[in-house]
Scaffold this active site. Structure first.
Site, mmCIF file in Angstrom:
data_model
loop_
_atom_site.group_PDB
_atom_site.id
_atom_site.type_symbol
_atom_site.label_atom_id
_atom_site.label_comp_id
_atom_site.label_asym_id
_atom_site.label_seq_id
_atom_site.Cartn_x
_atom_site.Cartn_y
_atom_site.Cartn_z
ATOM 1 N N LYS A 80 43.038 -7.193 15.415
ATOM 2 C CA LYS A 80 41.526 -7.157 14.021
ATOM 3 C C LYS A 80 41.092 -5.890 14.156
ATOM 4 O O LYS A 80 41.198 -5.258 12.932
ATOM 5 C CB LYS A 80 40.860 -8.513 13.689
ATOM 6 C CG LYS A 80 41.641 -8.990 13.445
ATOM 7 C CD LYS A 80 40.516 -10.498 13.008
ATOM 8 C CE LYS A 80 40.964 -11.975 12.773
ATOM 9 N NZ LYS A 80 41.602 -12.500 13.617
ATOM 10 N N GLU A 106 32.853 -12.311 5.332
ATOM 11 C CA GLU A 106 32.169 -13.819 6.232
ATOM 12 C C GLU A 106 33.125 -14.189 7.147
ATOM 13 O O GLU A 106 34.743 -12.691 7.766
ATOM 14 C CB GLU A 106 32.915 -14.962 5.420
ATOM 15 C CG GLU A 106 34.615 -14.889 5.025
ATOM 16 C CD GLU A 106 35.285 -13.909 3.921
ATOM 17 O OE1 GLU A 106 34.885 -12.671 3.581
ATOM 18 O OE2 GLU A 106 35.908 -13.412 4.453
ATOM 19 N N SER A 166 49.238 -10.467 19.381
ATOM 20 C CA SER A 166 48.624 -9.874 18.661
ATOM 21 C C SER A 166 46.737 -9.933 19.140
ATOM 22 O O SER A 166 45.800 -8.820 19.120
ATOM 23 C CB SER A 166 47.931 -10.887 17.616
ATOM 24 O OG SER A 166 47.561 -12.002 17.816
#
Ligand SMILES: *Cc1c(COP(=O)(O)O)cnc(C)c1O
Length: 403
Positions: free
Chosen positions: A98, A120, A385
């Site tokens: 991310k 958020e 990931s």
């Protein structure tokens, strides 16, 4: 005849953000202007030499890129078939992919002269990555989070606060992600001059699915070169888990024009009955969510269905528009792995390789382990990931230490 994907990244989406029948921008009138500002700034700034060089330098010196590609020889041996390779995004700073798009979004914000990043977060992973980017760029950071999630995700709340973010607790409705999205958008609309909204995956209205894809493309670009250098060939199959779809599109986007099979793995949770999974492409049908069109798990009124997965980063009722398009084109195939398969893969990777994966990533490992046996020969490349530190207490409390 096979479609030519050579110019795909330059031509997809179109100028309105359409990936075939999906994507676009379905936003209230007051958001049209701010979205256009972000889009125009992105097109101009992200192509400038200065931006490209600065992002490259950040990736190398701060994030620790390139992350390695690793031959998981013992895991492959345990499966007894094709050879499994891992793209180690778990070794990216903060422990997951991310940060790739958060650093991109943060750098864009800096070039646009913004002072504050707003977003958020559900489980807190996006919030932590964005708070990290904000700290790096010296920007303010405001993270909207449902009251229920704040109680559940304490370690990530602590991390975000340590990184200097302000947490806005959202206490209406179900007090989870959906309400947090609305709250973050409201905060952004209150001051679009000084702030910028930063999305957490390849979802939302145009230009976000394109921007996040472009920032995640580094994963696939690196992996393709590394794999060629290591083995002299391309992988026969590439795979990744699909929540919103950012880590997977990052990997897949570099292999679209290659003769590789490409597989996205969705979370099947407790099973195929509605409410027990979040396999949006496998079981959903086209609909509109959060300002874009995609495969959507929905009830008879078209409202998003409740979703579930053991991996909280995957439990989203929609999926990126580009995945929806690639599914319809037949270029990417989608399948699913359930909670049990995910846990088996989680423990297997711990024991055979000394790598503790995120539960999200373990879905892709589970599929690769199954497929390796089926293929007998050849190679598979899996996007790992993220790392599993965030999941340890949950796994051990509920499932012990595995066999
Ligand atoms: C958030 C997350 C995912 C799911 O998001 P995508 O946008 O589908 O990539 C997958 N793995 C990890 C480790 C995550 O934190």
């Amino acid at each position: 005849m096979k479609k030519d994907y050579r110019n795909y990244l330059q031509t997809t989406p179109d100028a309105e953000g359409n990936f075939g029948d999906y994507g676009g921008s379905f936003v209230p009138p007051e958001l049209i202007g701010p979205m256009k500002e972000i889009h125009e700034a992105y097109l101009k700034i992200s192509r400038s030499h200065r931006f490209i060089e600065e992002l490259r330098s950040i990736q190398k010196h701060y994030q620790g890129r390139p992350t390695p590609v690793y031959h998981a020889a013992r895991l492959s041996e345990k499966c007894g078939g094709a050879q499994i390779y891992l793209k180690r995004e778990d070794l990216n700073h903060t422990g997951a992919h991310k940060l790739n798009h958060c650093m991109g979004e943060g750098l864009l914000a800096k070039y646009m002269g913004k002072k504050k990043l707003i977003a958020e977060t559900g489980a807190g992973q996006h919030g932590v990555a964005l708070a990290t980017a904000a700290a790096y760029f010296g920007l303010e950071c405001e993270i909207h989070m449902g009251e229920v999630d704040i109680a559940k995700e304490h370690p990530n709340v602590v991390r975000m606060k340590l990184l200097g973010a302000e947490i806005v607790s959202v206490s209406h409705g179900l007090k989870t992600l959906k309400e947090a999205v609305d709250s973050a958008f409201q905060a952004y609309l209150a001051d679009p001059v000084n702030s910028i909204y930063c999305i957490g995956s390849v979802v939302g209205p145009h230009p976000f699915p394109m921007m996040v894809r472009d920032f995640q493309h580094v994963v696939g670009k690196e992996a393709r070169e590394q794999f060629l250098e290591m083995t002299g060939n391309l992988p026969d199959l590439v795979t990744a888990c699909v929540g919103g779809g950012s880590n997977s599109i990052g990997l897949f986007s570099a292999f679209l024009n290659d003769p590789c099979e490409i597989w996205g793995v969705e979370p099947l949770g407790r099973g195929p009955e509605p409410g027990n999974h979040a396999a949006s492409i496998t079981y959903g049908k086209p609909g509109i969510l959060h300002g874009f069109r995609c495969y959507l798990l929905q009830d008879e009124n078209g409202d998003p269905s409740p979703v579930y997965s053991i991996a909280s980063g995957l439990d989203y009722p929609g999926v990126g528009p580009e995945h929806s398009h690639l599914k319809d084109e037949g270029r990417v195939q989608y399948t699913s792995a359930d909670d049990k398969e995910c846990l088996d893969a989680f423990f297997a990777l711990c024991r055979t390789e000394g790598i503790i994966p995120a539960l999200e990533s373990a879905h892709a490992v589970a599929f690769a382990m199954k497929k390796a046996v089926e293929m007998k020969h050849g190679t598979l490349l899996v996007n790992l990931s993220g790392r599993g530190d965030k999941d340890l207490d949950f796994v051990v409390d509920h499932y012990g230490y595995g066999k």
